[in-house]
Design a protein around this motif. Structure first.
Motif, PDB file in Angstrom:
ATOM      1  N   ALA A 181       0.851  -1.191   0.000  1.00  0.00           N
ATOM      2  CA  ALA A 181       0.000   0.000   0.000  1.00  0.00           C
ATOM      3  C   ALA A 181       0.885   1.238   0.000  1.00  0.00           C
ATOM      4  CB  ALA A 181      -0.925  -0.004   1.221  1.00  0.00           C
ATOM      5  N   LEU A 182       0.714   2.095  -1.005  1.00  0.00           N
ATOM      6  CA  LEU A 182       1.488   3.328  -1.116  1.00  0.00           C
ATOM      7  C   LEU A 182       0.550   4.498  -1.368  1.00  0.00           C
ATOM      8  CD1 LEU A 182       4.555   2.338  -3.347  1.00  0.00           C
ATOM      9  CD2 LEU A 182       4.575   2.837  -0.909  1.00  0.00           C
ATOM     10  N   ARG A 183       0.827   5.596  -0.689  1.00  0.00           N
ATOM     11  CA  ARG A 183       0.094   6.836  -0.917  1.00  0.00           C
ATOM     12  C   ARG A 183       1.046   7.844  -1.572  1.00  0.00           C
ATOM     13  NH1 ARG A 183      -3.798  10.089   3.332  1.00  0.00           N
ATOM     14  NH2 ARG A 183      -4.467  11.712   1.865  1.00  0.00           N
ATOM     15  N   PHE A 184       0.540   8.564  -2.590  1.00  0.00           N
ATOM     16  CA  PHE A 184       1.332   9.537  -3.320  1.00  0.00           C
ATOM     17  C   PHE A 184       0.747  10.929  -3.118  1.00  0.00           C
ATOM     18  CE2 PHE A 184       1.694   5.508  -5.509  1.00  0.00           C
ATOM     19  CZ  PHE A 184       3.060   5.388  -5.733  1.00  0.00           C
ATOM     20  N   ASP A 185       1.633  11.914  -2.866  1.00  0.00           N
ATOM     21  CA  ASP A 185       1.141  13.280  -2.783  1.00  0.00           C
ATOM     22  C   ASP A 185       1.149  13.920  -4.172  1.00  0.00           C
ATOM     23  OD1 ASP A 185       3.747  14.147  -3.375  1.00  0.00           O
ATOM     24  OD2 ASP A 185       4.226  14.630  -1.282  1.00  0.00           O
ATOM     25  N   ASP A 186       0.749  15.183  -4.258  1.00  0.00           N
ATOM     26  CA  ASP A 186       0.623  15.841  -5.551  1.00  0.00           C
ATOM     27  C   ASP A 186       1.964  16.023  -6.256  1.00  0.00           C
ATOM     28  OD1 ASP A 186      -2.116  16.010  -5.346  1.00  0.00           O
ATOM     29  OD2 ASP A 186      -2.073  17.982  -4.382  1.00  0.00           O
ATOM     30  N   ARG A 187       3.060  15.899  -5.528  1.00  0.00           N
ATOM     31  CA  ARG A 187       4.396  16.004  -6.133  1.00  0.00           C
ATOM     32  C   ARG A 187       4.973  14.636  -6.493  1.00  0.00           C
ATOM     33  NH1 ARG A 187       7.055  19.102  -1.281  1.00  0.00           N
ATOM     34  NH2 ARG A 187       5.779  17.510  -0.275  1.00  0.00           N
ATOM     35  N   GLY A 188       4.213  13.573  -6.260  1.00  0.00           N
ATOM     36  CA  GLY A 188       4.667  12.239  -6.608  1.00  0.00           C
ATOM     37  C   GLY A 188       5.436  11.529  -5.522  1.00  0.00           C
ATOM     38  N   ALA A 189       5.647  12.167  -4.377  1.00  0.00           N
ATOM     39  CA  ALA A 189       6.364  11.516  -3.281  1.00  0.00           C
ATOM     40  C   ALA A 189       5.511  10.393  -2.698  1.00  0.00           C
ATOM     41  CB  ALA A 189       6.721  12.526  -2.201  1.00  0.00           C
ATOM     42  N   ALA A 190       6.148   9.229  -2.472  1.00  0.00           N
ATOM     43  CA  ALA A 190       5.430   8.039  -2.011  1.00  0.00           C
ATOM     44  C   ALA A 190       5.671   7.799  -0.531  1.00  0.00           C
ATOM     45  CB  ALA A 190       5.881   6.822  -2.808  1.00  0.00           C
ATOM     46  N   ALA A 191       4.609   7.368   0.157  1.00  0.00           N
ATOM     47  CA  ALA A 191       4.706   6.999   1.564  1.00  0.00           C
ATOM     48  C   ALA A 191       3.926   5.707   1.775  1.00  0.00           C
ATOM     49  CB  ALA A 191       4.148   8.102   2.453  1.00  0.00           C
ATOM     50  N   PRO A 192       4.574   4.648   2.276  1.00  0.00           N
ATOM     51  CA  PRO A 192       3.834   3.406   2.539  1.00  0.00           C
ATOM     52  C   PRO A 192       2.893   3.576   3.726  1.00  0.00           C
ATOM     53  CG  PRO A 192       6.089   3.226   3.326  1.00  0.00           C
ATOM     54  CD  PRO A 192       5.993   4.537   2.613  1.00  0.00           C
ATOM     55  N   PHE A 193       1.799   2.830   3.712  1.00  0.00           N
ATOM     56  CA  PHE A 193       0.915   2.786   4.869  1.00  0.00           C
ATOM     57  C   PHE A 193       0.462   1.345   5.082  1.00  0.00           C
ATOM     58  CE2 PHE A 193      -1.793   3.682   1.231  1.00  0.00           C
ATOM     59  CZ  PHE A 193      -2.945   2.953   1.439  1.00  0.00           C
ATOM     60  N   GLU A 194      -0.081   1.074   6.250  1.00  0.00           N
ATOM     61  CA  GLU A 194      -0.497  -0.288   6.593  1.00  0.00           C
ATOM     62  C   GLU A 194      -1.594  -0.738   5.632  1.00  0.00           C
ATOM     63  OE1 GLU A 194      -0.386  -3.886   8.594  1.00  0.00           O
ATOM     64  OE2 GLU A 194       0.953  -2.151   8.805  1.00  0.00           O
ATOM     65  N   PRO A 195      -1.379  -1.845   4.902  1.00  0.00           N
ATOM     66  CA  PRO A 195      -2.425  -2.300   3.977  1.00  0.00           C
ATOM     67  C   PRO A 195      -3.717  -2.606   4.718  1.00  0.00           C
ATOM     68  CG  PRO A 195      -0.344  -3.414   3.529  1.00  0.00           C
ATOM     69  CD  PRO A 195      -0.164  -2.674   4.824  1.00  0.00           C
ATOM     70  N   PRO A 196      -4.845  -2.097   4.240  1.00  0.00           N
ATOM     71  CA  PRO A 196      -6.129  -2.390   4.886  1.00  0.00           C
ATOM     72  C   PRO A 196      -6.474  -3.871   4.762  1.00  0.00           C
ATOM     73  CG  PRO A 196      -6.297  -0.528   3.358  1.00  0.00           C
ATOM     74  CD  PRO A 196      -4.985  -1.195   3.090  1.00  0.00           C
TER      75      PRO A 196
END
Length: 283
Positions: A181-196
């Motif tokens: 699970a990865l979340r991307f901000d408007d600049r394309g930077a990725a941050a992993p989060f706990e998979p639901p």
């Protein structure tokens, strides 16, 4: 696609000799709408392929990168219905990423979210169609066929109020599983989060492909529309909950066990014809 991952011709060639991936290339176009549905995935050989650092040409279609915009010139005929598909798609990335993520423990299969946040413009003359909106651009590559590494996977991309998220839920050939699970901000930077948690979905209406997604606990998910229902692959639109938001997700389910079966391989040429004659110009 270079070394088209779902090509039955590429699979047959690999059984007898070391197959050249450049001899099994295709551009896949899929349109969905009440009166504008069309599909093209015509495979071509190396004599109809040209590629450089900023250009990819496969038969009459091409993909060009000018440093800011990716322009796809489409000139294809559909299958099994020979509808003309012609026009342009322009992808304007808000940011580009360099991070490639291994999908399997050995790193033989890789995923690259090239432009997780993009503006897309579609202008087709055949069929007459114009559209613009939020989009996404990624790439997958590997050192072996997908069916050698995976039994199945579910994937989805979701636009959030701020940025977007991509989910993978994979089952490997040995039965082990991995969720990503990865979340991307408007600049394309990725941050992993706990998979639901995994949430089962209804199988597809015709071919009964198993489907599931990952959603916020106790929120569930529903299928809004099944866009592709094939013997081994399903493409769907979902209404779900992710990171505390009610969202619409673009979703796919892929059964590599089904794909590798002989009866499915025999059906594939009906939607994936192959043209080997002709020469590719370089412009």
């Amino acid at each position: 696609m270079i070394g088209s991952v779902f090509s039955p011709y590429y699979a047959w060639a690999r059984r007898s000799a070391l197959a050249d991936p450049e001899h099994f290339c295709a551009i896949n176009v899929a349109l969905y709408g009440k009166d504008r549905r069309a599909w093209a995935m015509t495979e071509r050989g190396r004599q109809q392929l040209y590629r450089s650092a900023d250009t990819l040409m496969i038969g009459p279609s091409s993909v060009l990168w000018d440093g800011n915009t990716l322009t796809v010139h489409i000139d294809e005929r559909g299958a099994p219905l020979p509808k003309r598909i012609r026009g342009q798609v322009r992808v304007h990335p808000r940011a580009l990423t360099k991070q490639r993520t291994p999908l399997d423990p050995e790193g033989r299969h890789r995923w690259w979210p090239i432009a997780p946040e993009s503006r897309v413009e579609v202008a087709l003359s055949h069929p007459g169609l114009r559209w613009s909106g939020n989009g996404y651009l990624d790439s997958n590559d590997g050192d072996e066929p997908l069916e050698h590494g995976f039994r199945q996977w579910d994937w989805s991309r979701t636009k959030l109020r701020q940025g977007s998220a991509v989910l993978y839920d994979m089952t490997f050939l040995d039965g082990t599983q991995r969720a990503l699970a990865l979340r991307f901000d408007d600049r394309g930077a990725a941050a992993p989060f706990e998979p639901p948690p995994r949430t089962p979905l209804k199988t597809t209406p015709w071919w009964r492909i198993p489907r599931a997604t990952q959603a916020d606990p106790k929120q569930g998910a529903e299928i809004l529309e099944t866009l592709e229902d094939t013997p081994f692959y399903a493409r769907s639109m979902l209404r779900t909950s992710l990171l505390g938001e009610r969202v619409t997700a673009f979703h796919e389910s892929l059964s590599l066990t089904r794909f590798a079966s002989p009866w499915v391989q025999m059906l594939l040429p009906f939607r994936m014809p192959r043209i080997t004659s002709g020469h590719q110009g370089r412009g």
